[in-house]
Motif scaffolding. Structure first.
Motif, mmCIF file in Angstrom:
data_model
loop_
_atom_site.group_PDB
_atom_site.id
_atom_site.type_symbol
_atom_site.label_atom_id
_atom_site.label_comp_id
_atom_site.label_asym_id
_atom_site.label_seq_id
_atom_site.Cartn_x
_atom_site.Cartn_y
_atom_site.Cartn_z
ATOM 1 N N SER A 126 0.769 -1.197 -0.215
ATOM 2 C CA SER A 126 0.041 -0.109 0.292
ATOM 3 C C SER A 126 0.857 1.138 0.073
ATOM 4 O O SER A 126 2.212 1.033 0.172
ATOM 5 C CB SER A 126 -0.866 0.086 1.225
ATOM 6 O OG SER A 126 -0.240 0.084 2.186
ATOM 7 N N GLY A 151 -0.907 6.775 2.203
ATOM 8 C CA GLY A 151 -2.257 6.854 2.146
ATOM 9 C C GLY A 151 -2.980 7.188 0.721
ATOM 10 O O GLY A 151 -2.468 8.104 -0.014
ATOM 11 N N THR A 152 -4.065 6.874 0.255
ATOM 12 C CA THR A 152 -4.770 6.912 -0.878
ATOM 13 C C THR A 152 -6.164 7.233 -0.847
ATOM 14 O O THR A 152 -6.759 6.682 0.175
ATOM 15 C CB THR A 152 -4.383 5.915 -1.931
ATOM 16 O OG1 THR A 152 -4.977 4.682 -1.537
ATOM 17 C CG2 THR A 152 -2.893 5.400 -1.985
ATOM 18 N N PRO A 153 -6.759 7.767 -1.738
ATOM 19 C CA PRO A 153 -8.216 7.733 -1.774
ATOM 20 C C PRO A 153 -8.920 6.389 -1.536
ATOM 21 O O PRO A 153 -9.943 6.300 -0.967
ATOM 22 C CB PRO A 153 -8.504 8.511 -3.094
ATOM 23 C CG PRO A 153 -7.295 9.434 -3.373
ATOM 24 C CD PRO A 153 -6.333 8.443 -2.817
ATOM 25 N N ASP A 154 -8.309 5.516 -2.206
ATOM 26 C CA ASP A 154 -8.715 3.903 -2.209
ATOM 27 C C ASP A 154 -8.398 3.558 -0.745
ATOM 28 O O ASP A 154 -7.427 3.489 -0.123
ATOM 29 C CB ASP A 154 -8.048 3.224 -3.195
ATOM 30 C CG ASP A 154 -8.630 1.979 -3.396
ATOM 31 O OD1 ASP A 154 -9.267 1.443 -2.463
ATOM 32 O OD2 ASP A 154 -8.029 1.153 -4.133
ATOM 33 N N PRO A 155 -9.720 3.119 -0.251
ATOM 34 C CA PRO A 155 -9.664 2.744 1.168
ATOM 35 C C PRO A 155 -8.976 1.290 1.501
ATOM 36 O O PRO A 155 -8.295 1.222 2.305
ATOM 37 C CB PRO A 155 -10.876 2.597 1.659
ATOM 38 C CG PRO A 155 -11.725 2.344 0.467
ATOM 39 C CD PRO A 155 -11.039 3.112 -0.631
ATOM 40 N N TYR A 204 -8.371 -3.012 1.528
ATOM 41 C CA TYR A 204 -8.930 -3.894 2.400
ATOM 42 C C TYR A 204 -7.699 -4.765 3.204
ATOM 43 O O TYR A 204 -6.611 -4.816 2.756
ATOM 44 C CB TYR A 204 -10.166 -4.660 1.469
ATOM 45 C CG TYR A 204 -9.272 -5.540 0.659
ATOM 46 C CD1 TYR A 204 -9.183 -7.048 0.975
ATOM 47 C CD2 TYR A 204 -9.042 -5.363 -0.714
ATOM 48 C CE1 TYR A 204 -8.633 -7.846 -0.013
ATOM 49 C CE2 TYR A 204 -8.280 -5.909 -1.570
ATOM 50 C CZ TYR A 204 -8.286 -7.525 -1.058
ATOM 51 O OH TYR A 204 -7.698 -8.117 -2.280
ATOM 52 N N TYR A 228 -2.839 -5.531 4.892
ATOM 53 C CA TYR A 228 -3.549 -4.431 4.228
ATOM 54 C C TYR A 228 -3.027 -3.846 3.051
ATOM 55 O O TYR A 228 -1.775 -3.888 2.747
ATOM 56 C CB TYR A 228 -3.569 -3.313 5.008
ATOM 57 C CG TYR A 228 -4.396 -2.038 4.607
ATOM 58 C CD1 TYR A 228 -5.773 -2.204 4.646
ATOM 59 C CD2 TYR A 228 -3.722 -1.062 3.870
ATOM 60 C CE1 TYR A 228 -6.354 -1.066 4.259
ATOM 61 C CE2 TYR A 228 -4.380 0.044 3.413
ATOM 62 C CZ TYR A 228 -5.812 -0.009 3.341
ATOM 63 O OH TYR A 228 -6.692 1.128 2.901
ATOM 64 N N ASP A 286 -4.012 -1.872 -0.936
ATOM 65 C CA ASP A 286 -4.875 -0.720 -1.466
ATOM 66 C C ASP A 286 -4.330 -0.819 -3.188
ATOM 67 O O ASP A 286 -3.599 -1.664 -3.461
ATOM 68 C CB ASP A 286 -4.705 0.701 -1.011
ATOM 69 C CG ASP A 286 -3.250 1.129 -0.890
ATOM 70 O OD1 ASP A 286 -2.515 0.701 -1.827
ATOM 71 O OD2 ASP A 286 -2.982 2.071 -0.308
#
Length: 253
Positions: free
Chosen positions: A192, A196-200, A202, A233, A235
């Motif tokens: 990931s 951080g990215t807009p895509d949450p 999973y 995690y 993304d």
């Protein structure tokens, strides 16, 4: 001396001369009137100064012969020189990279001793590392008995993923990673984005790894690979490196 005695002396001397002549003539002839062949001839000395074997008297056949280029000789019987080559070649060779008897070879890189790196002979383990951040290291170990090649990047299939993540082209090594039995190759999975990215994204709890052939086609089968109990995690920024031959190479990506 009387005349009679002198006459007898002359007759005796003449008879003696005739007898000697007769004996000399007889010595020059054999019993059937033919001339004697005389003593048997001997052959000329050989090159090393020793006399060669003589033939039989009267021109008999010579017994000492040579067999020719094989280096074997006979002298009244057969004798083989141990230092002579038989003149045959078995066609087999020894040493590394060369073919031994029966067409087998000890060279692990020979085609006959190579196999595909696929799920049937590769065991894969996964470990999440603290650095680089959000990175997981894959270790692929050859459990087979032959050398195999790891082509391109691993085919990473997480549970619930719609597709396999793309590979990082700039991580392609200069040479294909070849694994002898027991050796390992490595790849890094960028799980990931560190910012951080807009895509949450999973959390995935299962993973399996597939392999490519040299023509970039998927090989059959996937090797199940355990993840940490809590999962990992991922993304939309997930990326996978090419296979590398050294753990240091993937740790620096």
């Amino acid at each position: 001396m009387s005349a009679r005695t002198a006459r007898r002396s002359r007759l005796f001397a003449a008879a003696s001369v005739a007898l000697v002549a007769t004996l000399s003539l007889t010595a020059c002839q054999n019993g059937d009137g033919s001339k004697d062949a005389g003593p048997a001839r001997t052959s000329s000395p050989s090159a090393d100064g020793k006399p060669a074997a003589s033939g039989t008297a009267g021109g008999g056949s010579q017994q000492d012969t040579q067999t020719g280029s094989t280096g074997k000789s006979t002298t009244g019987g057969r004798h083989t020189d141990k230092g002579t080559s038989s003149g045959t070649n078995s066609g087999s060779t020894t040493g590394k990279g060369s073919t031994s008897s029966g067409g087998r070879t000890d060279d692990p890189h020979a085609p006959a001793n190579r196999a595909r790196c696929d799920a049937s002979r590769i065991k894969v383990t996964a470990q999440v590392v603290s650095r680089p951040l959000n990175t997981m290291i894959l270790t692929a170990t050859n459990t087979g008995s032959k050398l195999c090649d790891l082509f391109y990047a691993p085919v990473v299939r997480f549970e619930g993923a719609q597709s396999v993540p793309p590979s990082m082209k700039d991580t392609q090594p200069q040479a294909v990673v070849s694994l002898k039995p027991g050796e390992s190759g490595y790849a890094a999975v960028k799980l990931s984005s560190p910012t951080g990215t807009p895509d949450p994204g999973y959390t995935a709890t299962s993973l399996s790894i597939g392999f490519y052939d040299m023509d970039h086609r998927n090989l059959d089968g996937f090797a199940p690979t355990a993840l940490p109990a809590k999962g990992v995690y991922i993304d939309g920024s997930i990326r996978v490196s090419f296979w590398q031959s050294s753990l240091d190479d993937v740790s620096s990506l």
